[in-house]
Design an enzyme around this catalytic site. Sequence first.
Site, mmCIF file in Angstrom:
data_model
loop_
_atom_site.group_PDB
_atom_site.id
_atom_site.type_symbol
_atom_site.label_atom_id
_atom_site.label_comp_id
_atom_site.label_asym_id
_atom_site.label_seq_id
_atom_site.Cartn_x
_atom_site.Cartn_y
_atom_site.Cartn_z
ATOM 1 N N SER B 138 -53.615 23.583 12.183
ATOM 2 C CA SER B 138 -52.873 23.049 13.331
ATOM 3 C C SER B 138 -52.760 21.534 13.212
ATOM 4 O O SER B 138 -53.608 20.892 12.582
ATOM 5 C CB SER B 138 -53.605 23.382 14.630
ATOM 6 O OG SER B 138 -53.018 22.675 15.704
ATOM 7 N N TYR B 151 -61.346 22.447 19.485
ATOM 8 C CA TYR B 151 -60.370 23.210 18.697
ATOM 9 C C TYR B 151 -59.922 22.363 17.501
ATOM 10 O O TYR B 151 -59.851 22.843 16.365
ATOM 11 C CB TYR B 151 -59.190 23.552 19.611
ATOM 12 C CG TYR B 151 -57.994 24.210 18.962
ATOM 13 C CD1 TYR B 151 -58.008 25.562 18.633
ATOM 14 C CD2 TYR B 151 -56.815 23.491 18.730
ATOM 15 C CE1 TYR B 151 -56.896 26.179 18.073
ATOM 16 C CE2 TYR B 151 -55.702 24.095 18.170
ATOM 17 C CZ TYR B 151 -55.732 25.436 17.841
ATOM 18 O OH TYR B 151 -54.634 26.040 17.296
HETATM 19 N N1 LIG Z 1 -49.448 28.422 19.710
HETATM 20 C C1 LIG Z 1 -49.586 27.187 19.299
HETATM 21 O O1 LIG Z 1 -49.116 26.237 19.978
HETATM 22 C C2 LIG Z 1 -50.297 26.879 18.011
HETATM 23 C C3 LIG Z 1 -50.235 25.567 17.531
HETATM 24 C C4 LIG Z 1 -50.891 25.269 16.339
HETATM 25 C C5 LIG Z 1 -51.576 26.257 15.675
HETATM 26 N N2 LIG Z 1 -51.652 27.520 16.175
HETATM 27 C C6 LIG Z 1 -52.410 28.522 15.418
HETATM 28 O O2 LIG Z 1 -51.541 29.594 15.063
HETATM 29 C C7 LIG Z 1 -52.305 30.773 14.888
HETATM 30 C C8 LIG Z 1 -51.620 31.911 15.612
HETATM 31 O O3 LIG Z 1 -51.584 31.664 17.000
HETATM 32 P P1 LIG Z 1 -50.409 32.162 17.958
HETATM 33 O O4 LIG Z 1 -49.747 30.962 18.492
HETATM 34 O O5 LIG Z 1 -49.614 33.167 17.273
HETATM 35 O O6 LIG Z 1 -51.241 32.753 19.179
HETATM 36 P P2 LIG Z 1 -51.625 34.244 19.579
HETATM 37 O O7 LIG Z 1 -50.427 35.086 19.624
HETATM 38 O O8 LIG Z 1 -52.460 34.108 20.776
HETATM 39 O O9 LIG Z 1 -52.511 34.751 18.346
HETATM 40 C C9 LIG Z 1 -53.872 34.584 18.236
HETATM 41 C C10 LIG Z 1 -54.407 35.798 17.525
HETATM 42 O O10 LIG Z 1 -55.769 35.626 17.158
HETATM 43 C C11 LIG Z 1 -56.447 36.829 17.411
HETATM 44 N N3 LIG Z 1 -57.864 36.631 17.577
HETATM 45 C C12 LIG Z 1 -58.480 35.747 18.394
HETATM 46 N N4 LIG Z 1 -59.801 35.869 18.297
HETATM 47 C C13 LIG Z 1 -60.053 36.847 17.388
HETATM 48 C C14 LIG Z 1 -61.222 37.443 16.864
HETATM 49 N N5 LIG Z 1 -62.420 37.040 17.247
HETATM 50 N N6 LIG Z 1 -61.088 38.439 15.962
HETATM 51 C C15 LIG Z 1 -59.886 38.864 15.588
HETATM 52 N N7 LIG Z 1 -58.727 38.342 16.049
HETATM 53 C C16 LIG Z 1 -58.812 37.337 16.934
HETATM 54 C C17 LIG Z 1 -55.799 37.335 18.665
HETATM 55 O O11 LIG Z 1 -56.064 38.697 18.822
HETATM 56 P P3 LIG Z 1 -55.862 39.427 20.267
HETATM 57 O O12 LIG Z 1 -54.401 39.647 20.409
HETATM 58 O O13 LIG Z 1 -56.626 40.689 20.101
HETATM 59 O O14 LIG Z 1 -56.425 38.508 21.290
HETATM 60 C C18 LIG Z 1 -54.349 37.041 18.373
HETATM 61 O O15 LIG Z 1 -53.771 38.057 17.608
HETATM 62 C C19 LIG Z 1 -53.704 30.449 15.390
HETATM 63 O O16 LIG Z 1 -54.533 30.166 14.292
HETATM 64 C C20 LIG Z 1 -53.505 29.189 16.205
HETATM 65 O O17 LIG Z 1 -54.669 28.405 16.257
HETATM 66 C C21 LIG Z 1 -50.992 27.861 17.321
#
Ligand SMILES: NC(=O)c1ccc[n+]([C@@H]2O[C@H](COP(=O)([O-])OP(=O)(O)OC[C@H]3O[C@@H](n4cnc5c(N)ncnc54)[C@H](OP(=O)(O)O)[C@@H]3O)[C@@H](O)[C@H]2O)c1
Lengths: 434, 246
Positions: B138, B151
């Site tokens: 990120s 984070y």
């Molecule tokens: N959204 C943003 O603004 C943003 C910005 C920068 C980076 N990111 C990064 O992008 C990546 C994807 O995020 P996203 O935006 O697509 O959000 P998201 O849809 O909330 O995805 C997060 C995923 O992580 C899974 N997860 C969390 N804890 C876990 C655990 N203990 N074991 C297994 N799975 C787990 C969640 O599973 P559940 O569905 O079961 O909860 C979910 O599928 C992440 O690494 C995040 O840090 C996001």
Amino acid sequence: MNMQGWGRYPVIDAEVHTPGTKEDIQALFDTTAVGMTPRGLGRSYGDSALGDHILSTKRLNHFLEFDATTGLLHCEAGISLSEILTLFVPKGWFLPVTPGTQFVTVGGAIASDVHGKNHHVAGCFCDHVEHLDILLDPERIIRCSPYQHPDLFHATCGGMGLTGMIIAAAIRLKPIQSAFIDQTTFKARNLEESLNLFEIHAAAPYSVAWIDCITGGPSLGRSLLMTGDHATKGSLIPGKNARIGLPLDMPSILLNRYSILAFNTLYYHRIRKVSVQSHVHYEPFFYPLDSINDWNRMYGKNGFTQYQFVVPKDAGRKAMPVILKTIVDAGKGSFLAVMKAFGKQNNNLLSFPIEGYTLALDFKIEPELFPLLDRLDAMVHDHGGRVYLTKDSRMSPSTFRSGYKTWTRFQELRMNYSALGRFRSHQSTRLGLE
Amino acid sequence: MQNILIIGATSAIAEATARLYAADGANLYLMARNEDRLKIIAADLKIRGAASVATAGFEANDLDSHQNLIERAHKSLGSFDIVLIAHGTLGIQKVAESDIEETIRELQTNAMSTIALMTRLANMMEKQRQGTLAIISSVAGDRGRPSNYVYGTAKAAVTTFCEGLRARLCKSNVHLLTIKPGMVDSPMTAGMELPGILLAKPEQVAKAIVTAIKKKTDVLYTPWFWRFIMLGIIHMPTSVFKKLSL
Ligand SMILES: NC(=O)c1ccc[n+]([C@@H]2O[C@H](COP(=O)([O-])OP(=O)(O)OC[C@H]3O[C@@H](n4cnc5c(N)ncnc54)[C@H](OP(=O)(O)O)[C@@H]3O)[C@@H](O)[C@H]2O)c1
Ligand SMILES: Cc1cc2nc3c(=O)[nH]c(=O)nc-3n(C[C@H](O)[C@H](O)[C@H](O)COP(=O)(O)OP(=O)(O)OC[C@H]3O[C@@H](n4cnc5c(N)ncnc54)[C@H](O)[C@@H]3O)c2cc1C
């Protein structure tokens, strides 16, 4: 956040929830007591998809199952018609019924029981729905169809999201051999000729007319009628979805009487012969406006409304000239004036189409508009017609009740399934459908 | 046909990426902890064109289970052409400030589990001598900010780990992509008041990821302008930076 329909009027402050699973929706029930409004892609023009708590189907966008032998597609409610076409046209399948934009969801198409250019032969969207799953409350997700919980099915189809949240549905796609349409355009010099053309071409699979709403006198109701059918030649390429955007809110002055006049005249005179044939891709045939992103901003910051009414067939020849003349005399006619002859009515309680003639046109929102629309309502009422809910942002409770006589049965059903108050919209409150 | 393993496959960004590969006819192996949701996603990807879709339950913080899971995936796919690691949580910074358990949990899920996975995957990919390891870090890892430094710390660890691992894997022809999204409209950010123009769609980020994997990019800022926003933030003198509440 500020939310609005396609007409950008009215604008309300709402909380938008985007649940991803049934469990998420169920969790919302615990925190939200004031009533929820399902929402798809917000292509309804008025306030049907507006409420304090909006339940967006944005994340309910999965295909669940497809039977390649029968064309039965089972998908979640947030899947858009555009996604279906992109994936299934190359496999030789098309939507059984489609509205004039592909950017609507399956849930929205069911809730408004939308119609297309083939209503006279194919009926509404829901006439091709095998079954649907509706969430009523945390304990109840009910599968309904014309055979299972038929009362709930017929209230939900066309029920504007007021019976519950549609989660998924199975629709019967129809086979095609080509992504192209063989189109014929006919010219009608006045309203009488326009209505005759619909009768002459009653067997055409698709038909619709673009009608001039500016010119009166002997040319009142002149139009271009387009008929079409799926071609047997041509490839199965899906649409390009290539779109251009409107940079800013276009000043509403652009839509003054003269620019509309110029447009309509041009459109009408483009065709010199009595009929012209062409072979066109399904995108320009069904979705001429989808190629311009956000064209709804063309009407300026105050927004617009689309007025769509239908009058029964036997009243049509009397009603259409007087209503059209009122529109022409008011001089506020729009860019878009679409006329169509509907086929038979179905059993859904609040579905809009009844056998007869429908006209849809856009009006820029301005204070003088509302009295004009009230006058049109009265004329539509006098001829036994009704106004389309999914386009409406301003009709009165009495106009609604006189147009949709089965509204009391609709309310009873909502009560029986405990949907009253739990699912509501800005529109339902306005129409007295608590 | 590409063989692709996606870890944290129910993430919005991961799902959008999987759809692009499905349309391309890939073989997909999906791991996530919510298996009901995973089933729906798998059926959808199959209809969207994936040649095959297999799934497995996965808990990021059960480190001991990882080796077995990855081996099964490798056996099922035959090889890893692409591995995408996407799971993560955006905890509440304010809570972490007074709750050490929360802080440790955030570091565990966002840094330790990912580093553990990368360690094991790297060894397998090194033997293959081909493929791409794509890790979602990120922009938050570029500089610790008061609004989300726990984070950010976890993501900084991942980014730094990637930097070193890339240089090692490069010698065995394995490509490592560090993905640094800005703000993305996903469940992770739902309910947060974020400036609309800065908020990217998962589909947009997914497209950029697919392109970066194809071009063998090392570090991807997505959308692209975040490279410049972060450049500004990184180079701000500490004397100024500490007074801001970014
Ligand atoms: N959204 C943003 O603004 C943003 C910005 C920068 C980076 N990111 C990064 O992008 C990546 C994807 O995020 P996203 O935006 O697509 O959000 P998201 O849809 O909330 O995805 C997060 C995923 O992580 C899974 N997860 C969390 N804890 C876990 C655990 N203990 N074991 C297994 N799975 C787990 C969640 O599973 P559940 O569905 O079961 O909860 C979910 O599928 C992440 O690494 C995040 O840090 C996001
Ligand atoms: C350019 C254009 C052309 C059009 N042409 C036609 C046409 O030819 N024929 C026609 O019939 N219509 C037409 N429409 C109207 C449009 O098809 C309908 O308004 C349709 O319902 C919009 O779908 P949506 O997904 O955008 O739903 P929204 O506008 O978001 O919602 C519409 C209604 O459906 C309800 N709803 C949405 N999703 C669900 C769900 N999952 N469960 C329960 N209720 C739900 C909402 O509560 C609301 O009452 C046109 C609209 C535009 C902008």
